[in-house]
Motif scaffolding. Structure first.
Motif: not given
Length: 641
Positions: A299, A346, A450, A500, A502, A560, A562, A611
């Protein structure tokens, strides 16, 4: 039925007897009582292919009503036949009621039906959005996306109401009595559908928008050629050119034009705020830096320490040498500090007042057989992070820091204890008296990966990605809401090895994306590929008070998501880690396309991608990805046009 919104208000614009006024930062039309017939247009302009009013429909109104006399009525709109004084369809309000009127021609001569919604208070000089849904004998009214008021009447809305030789009248019923005296921003007819789900997706319910005349939008009003600006705004302004000027209280409300960036900025008394600048668009992505790391990286965390600089912390697998912190120097990340960690997963950067912290999630025990995750504090004197507090954890995967009602919390994800994946994860509260984090609440989790904290209006939420319960990855991940001093279950969503969450916003819409890593169930037949699996995006539905699935995207052991923006465009990048055969898998950037959702635009070669982090410097915008399979992370630069 044509299901496009029919914008009644835009059909009248421009017209004499209409003025644009602004109240509470929102524009609306004020209608002149002396010219009711000027505010009309033939119904045939809306009903082009059919001269029948829809049998089922919604009417959406955004208005600001001033106080009116106790027994007065004011019309929002009417639809009237030219040769008759009767109202075919109309909407009017009294101080505490709303009346919907319609004409039924099923009996000789016909008669008018009035559907009344009591206890509707609009006369408070505030903006309100009304959604009236009509279907047969059922009439439903929602004010500012509140719980609808339902009324059932004996007489259904007519199945075949002719609008031949009829006209819409805005704010009146073809005479001066009962003319609308407030401000009108939106008046839309949506055939064939209840508009509430389409309207109630914004966070500002009072001015929720389906269709608004262009002149009422928030941008500056441009006059047509040879036309004087009808509603000018006058101000004493000064525009500064040249290099970056100072912005203090003396320069407040002054403008600066930056010729190099082609941007216009306004001084707010302390900083220059962008008002207008050239919007960049993502063109392509190029490799910018190969960042050699101590070992494989699980991470990364990019953060800025004020007056010190931009940093990236990598959570590395092998000890020694542990994990590392890099500082952005001369346009590159360079090694800055090594920190002993134990299969770190992380990092989380956060602040409490002027104190700066960095927490690491350790997955394994140290040399003494102790299992700790550690919070480090930034020492301004030493210009490095030093150990501050050790917290007992169990195969920790992630930290999340957040503030609720002025108090700081730190939540750890405990993945497993021995072979038991069904254990508690812990939320800690900062004690300002002792200067330490103390246990506040435990939440049962299943092989969790997460935490994701977010707020919507006054409410605080915490989502956990549950990955494995010991027998299956097909399990529920949960969203919790903060109520009465603790987190309580809000919603459960079925996920597949969730790694994850987001959360992100586009305009007033709130989304939550889950990265599903693999599908495994010991009691089910083996799938052809555990790792080729959809990851999903959910959108908050205000009316239903829950997240509903918006879009599925094919991923390969996604670990992940983003979210980032370039100019006016929004993007999601996914960390694809393994396709069942190789760790050399393309990770993908998706661009927001509005109605189409997210569409793949860039395929990025990655190896065991774990990540993603997006960050910006004065030189441009970048993406940094970590590899869980090789001691090499990469910085990618976003090239724009």
């Amino acid at each position: 039925t044509d299901l496009r919104p029919l914008d009644i208000l835009s059909e009248v614009v421009p017209a004499r007897g209409m003025r644009v006024l602004q109240a509470q930062g929102v524009r609306g039309f004020q209608l002149a009582a002396s010219r009711p017939r000027a505010l009309r247009f033939p119904a045939s302009r809306l009903f082009i292919h059919c001269d029948r009013f829809p049998e089922e429909f919604s009417i959406i109104v955004t208005l600001r009503v001033l106080s009116i006399p106790a027994k007065a009525n004011e019309y929002i709109f009417t639809l009237m036949a030219e040769e008759s004084p009767s109202v075919l369809v109309g909407l009017r309000y009294a101080p505490d009621k709303l009346h919907f009127l319609f004409w039924s021609q099923e009996r000789a001569g016909g008669w008018q039906t009035r559907v009344t919604f009591p206890n509707v208070s609009l006369s408070d000089s505030q903006w309100h959005t009304l959604v009236l849904a009509v279907s047969g004998q059922s009439f439903s009214l929602s004010v500012d996306c509140s719980v609808p008021k339902d009324v059932v009447v004996e007489t259904p809305f007519p199945a075949s109401l002719s609008v031949r030789r009829a006209s819409f009248y805005l704010g009146n019923r073809r005479r001066r009595k009962g003319v609308f005296t407030g401000l009108l921003r939106q008046l839309v007819l949506l055939p064939g559908a209840d508009a509430t789900p389409r309207i109630c997706t914004t966070m500002n319910f009072k001015v929720a928008t389906l269709s608004v005349p262009t002149i009422l939008l928030d941008g500056p009003v441009k006059p047509a050629s040879n036309e004087v600006l009808k509603y000018p705004y006058a101000t004493d302004t000064k525009v500064t050119l040249g290099s970056h000027p100072r912005c203090t209280k003396q320069e407040k409300a002054q403008f600066w034009f930056n010729a190099s960036r082609r941007g216009l900025y306004l001084c707010n008394g302390s900083a220059w705020v962008s008002m207008l600048e050239v919007k960049h668009r993502l063109d392509y992505v190029e490799e910018y830096q190969n960042l050699v790391t101590n070992s494989e990286t699980m991470g990364i965390e990019v953060f800025t320490i004020p007056k010190v600089g931009l940093f990236a912390a990598t959570a590395n697998r092998i000890t020694p040498p542990g994990s590392a912190i890099y500082k952005w120097t001369d346009g590159k990340f360079v090694p800055y500090q090594n920190i002993p960690t134990y299969q770190a997963q992380s990092w989380k950067y956060f602040t409490i007042g002027k104190k700066i912290f960095l927490a690491v999630a350790n997955f394994e025990q140290n040399e003494r057989g102790q299992e700790f995750s550690v919070i480090y504090k930034w020492s301004r004197r030493k210009a490095k992070f030093i150990t501050y507090q050790r917290i007992t954890t169990h195969s920790a995967r992630d930290w999340e820091a957040f503030v609720i009602e002025g108090e700081t919390f730190l939540a750890v994800v405990n993945h497993r204890e021995g072979n038991n994946h069904n254990i508690d994860s812990v939320i800690y509260r900062w004690n300002p008296r002792t200067g330490l984090f103390e246990t506040n609440q435990t939440i049962p989790t299943a092989g969790a990966y997460d935490w994701e904290f977010f707020t919507i209006g006054p409410y605080s939420f915490l989502a956990v990605a549950n990955t494995f319960n010991g027998t299956s990855t097909k399990i529920y991940s949960h969203i919790y809401i903060w109520l009465s001093g603790s987190f309580q279950l809000f919603q459960s969503i079925l996920t597949f090895g969730a790694a994850d969450w987001e959360v992100f916003r586009i305009g007033d819409r709130v989304f939550l994306a889950v990265a599903n890593s693999h599908s495994y169930d010991s009691g089910m037949p083996v799938p052809s590929n555990f790792y080729a699996i959809n990851s999903s995006i959910y959108e908050l539905n205000i009316t239903a008070q829950m997240f509903v699935k918006f879009q599925d995207l094919p991923t390969y052991s996604a670990l992940d998501w983003e979210f980032f923006s370039v100019g006016d465009d929004s993007f999601l990048v996914v960390a694809n880690s393994f396709d069942g055969f190789t760790f050399s898998v393309n990770s993908i950037i998706y661009r927001w396309q509005g109605y189409e959702g997210f569409v793949a635009t860039h395929h990025l070669p990655t190896v065991g991608c774990r990540d993603w982090e997006a960050f910006h410097t004065t030189e441009g915008s970048y993406l940094l990805y970590s590899s869980a399979k090789q001691p090499l992370s990469k910085v990618l630069k976003l090239k724009t046009t």
